[in-house]
Write a protein that holds these residues in place. Structure first.
Motif, PDB file in Angstrom:
ATOM      1  N   ALA A 251       0.934  -1.110   0.015  1.00 36.73           N
ATOM      2  CA  ALA A 251      -0.144   0.005  -0.104  1.00 36.73           C
ATOM      3  C   ALA A 251       0.865   1.085  -0.022  1.00 36.73           C
ATOM      4  O   ALA A 251       1.084   1.785   1.087  1.00 36.73           O
ATOM      5  N   HIS A 252       1.386   1.637  -1.187  1.00 37.20           N
ATOM      6  CA  HIS A 252       2.485   2.618  -1.134  1.00 37.20           C
ATOM      7  C   HIS A 252       2.129   3.938  -0.939  1.00 37.20           C
ATOM      8  O   HIS A 252       2.683   4.951  -1.096  1.00 37.20           O
ATOM      9  N   ASN A 253       0.746   4.212  -0.891  1.00 39.86           N
ATOM     10  CA  ASN A 253       0.186   5.497  -0.917  1.00 39.86           C
ATOM     11  C   ASN A 253      -0.867   5.532   0.430  1.00 39.86           C
ATOM     12  O   ASN A 253      -1.542   6.528   0.417  1.00 39.86           O
ATOM     13  N   ASP A 254      -0.733   4.677   1.419  1.00 40.08           N
ATOM     14  CA  ASP A 254      -1.406   4.578   2.554  1.00 40.08           C
ATOM     15  C   ASP A 254      -0.940   5.878   3.388  1.00 40.08           C
ATOM     16  O   ASP A 254       0.073   6.307   3.195  1.00 40.08           O
ATOM     17  N   ASN A 255      -1.836   6.087   4.561  1.00 44.47           N
ATOM     18  CA  ASN A 255      -1.515   6.929   5.416  1.00 44.47           C
ATOM     19  C   ASN A 255      -0.765   5.855   6.922  1.00 44.47           C
ATOM     20  O   ASN A 255      -1.441   5.171   7.495  1.00 44.47           O
ATOM     21  N   ILE A 256       0.445   6.190   7.260  1.00 46.20           N
ATOM     22  CA  ILE A 256       1.136   5.301   7.970  1.00 46.20           C
ATOM     23  C   ILE A 256       0.893   5.854   9.372  1.00 46.20           C
ATOM     24  O   ILE A 256       1.428   6.979   9.705  1.00 46.20           O
ATOM     25  N   PHE A 257       0.583   4.803  10.351  1.00 46.26           N
ATOM     26  CA  PHE A 257       0.502   5.481  11.613  1.00 46.26           C
ATOM     27  C   PHE A 257       1.511   4.099  12.330  1.00 46.26           C
ATOM     28  O   PHE A 257       1.322   3.090  12.344  1.00 46.26           O
TER      29      PHE A 257
END
Length: 448
Positions: A251-257
């Protein structure tokens, strides 16, 4: 109760699913986890009153009140109870005059569903890991016998071609789950990785949106171990790594938490993990990836409540099934906590020929103890702490972020979350000619 990655080189099994130090029960921290009834979930005042009704409990705080980097070990020790209102859980400090009250409350107070000791584990090398050289020798001997029996040249070992292999463009895992051909990127989907943190200055992630929080005493979210960085790379690595290496992230464009719930030695507590889950759910994460666990066959009421209440908040928790098998020697292991919770998706591991990994745990005969799905988990290439930058390791820890990354793609493609996303991952999996007790529904697949 939580988990522990061991640091291993290429071809070795990651030790994130460890054993308890003292048998099944593990090492208690001296605190207890309370699972509260649905009636008080989300009501911090009602939860506070429930805790205060226990003998000697007066200093009660909410998890969101705990300061960065000090949660659960320092401030929890100073507080008598910490509440997780969204999950309906509380961690209560122990005292001799409180144990009787806890036992009585568990039996008589309808507001309390369960009381369990909070446990802690430490990083231990995965028992029963077979040396790569031994496996190669076993394979070569078997191949030689087969050739001899069928008229071939005796003593000649036949090297089986892998069904998938790393290429200059993609890791074998991305090919196997079809992330390499997916038109989705996880755009805007919030995904939480609860682990040892992340190498914040990793050059492959420059410019990415990363929200981080540490739940470990006096340790920033930065990853001093490497395990969390590796898992984050698989879920969320870049489409075109700037170092010119093959693509390893889904998922190279997700929002990482990033939730640092394990310290730099790979150890943690129930309270730290639950604090991370609460934080991720409160931040509206659609997917939580947890490559952690412990070799305990019984289901934890607290983790089941966390999984169920996360689903109700449109969030799916995905966890590693465990590395406690040694199939080459007839030991099939079992799915441990927290993956054996009915409301948490349990992930096993397969290799590049889509065979079950030697170390991957088999389904556990408790309600919720089945392997739900599998992902690529042998010789997985991904990001690592600097200056190494990349590393290849194995484990159900590596399979889990493959599933989490695909879940983010499906969430983008369909808008689904929670139980609907859980069911969609199962329904869309690639069926494998292996018993479901080992691989569940099959190999996770990305949307096209």
């Amino acid at each position: 109760m939580m988990s522990v990655p061991g640091e291993f080189g290429d071809g070795e099994v990651d030790g994130a699913l460890s054993e308890y130090l003292r048998g099944e029960a593990g090492e208690p921290t001296g605190r207890y986890v309370l699972t509260l009834a649905d009636d008080v979930v989300g009501d911090a005042n009602a939860m506070r009153a429930t805790c205060q009704s226990l003998a000697g409990v007066s200093n009660v705080v909410e998890s969101r009140e705990l300061s960065e980097g000090a949660a659960e070990l320092q401030e929890l020790t100073e507080s008598e109870a910490v509440l997780y209102p969204t999950l309906g859980l509380a961690v209560v400090a122990s005292a001799e005059d409180r144990l009787e009250a806890l036992s009585t409350a568990a039996a008589e107070d309808e507001r309390i569903e369960a009381v369990e000791p909070e446990l802690m584990v430490h990083a231990l090398q995965q028992p029963g890991v077979i040396a790569t050289e031994y496996l190669r020798g076993y394979r070569d001997a078997a191949s030689a016998l087969y050739e001899h029996a069928n008229g071939g040249a005796a003593g000649v070992a036949v090297e089986a071609a892998p069904l998938f292999a790393d290429t200059a463009a993609f890791t074998w895992g991305l090919q196997a789950v079809r992330a390499d051909t997916s038109r989705f990127s996880g755009q805007g989907v919030p995904v939480a990785i609860l682990d040892t943190g992340f190498t914040m200055l990793h050059p492959d992630f420059a410019g990415r949106r990363i929200t981080s929080r540490s739940f470990v005493t006096n340790q920033a979210p930065d990853d001093g171990h490497g395990h969390g960085t590796h898992c984050t790379g698989t879920t969320s690595g870049p489409q075109r790594p700037p170092g010119g290496t093959r693509r390893y992230g889904i998922a190279h464009n997700d929002n990482i938490f990033i939730g640092k719930v394990l310290d730099n030695q790979g150890s943690g507590t129930d309270g730290q993990i639950l604090a991370g889950i609460e934080w991720a759910v409160n931040n509206h994460c659609r997917v939580i990836s947890m490559s952690l666990g412990a070799n305990v066959p019984t289901v934890s009421a607290a983790y089941e409540a966390a999984g169920r209440r996360a689903l109700a908040n449109n969030c799916l928790i995905i966890a590693a099934a465990g590395n406690n098998a040694d199939r080459a020697h007839g030991s099939f292991g079992f799915v441990g906590r927290p993956a054996n919770s009915p409301s948490i998706m349990a992930v096993g591991a397969v290799d590049s020929q889509l065979d079950i990994a030697n170390f991957s745990a088999r389904s556990n005969p408790v309600v919720g103890g089945q392997v739900d799905i599998v992902g690529p988990g042998v010789n997985v290439y991904s990001s690592w702490k600097m200056p190494d930058r990349y590393k290849t390791i194995s484990g159900t820890s590596m399979a889990t972020p493959h599933v989490a990354g695909c879940a983010a793609l499906w969430a983008q493609a369909t808008g689904m979350g929670g139980a609907a996303l859980y069911a969609l991952l199962i329904r869309s999996a690639r069926r494998l000619p292996i018993s479901s007790v080992d691989v569940g529904a099959g190999l996770v697949q990305a949307p096209q």
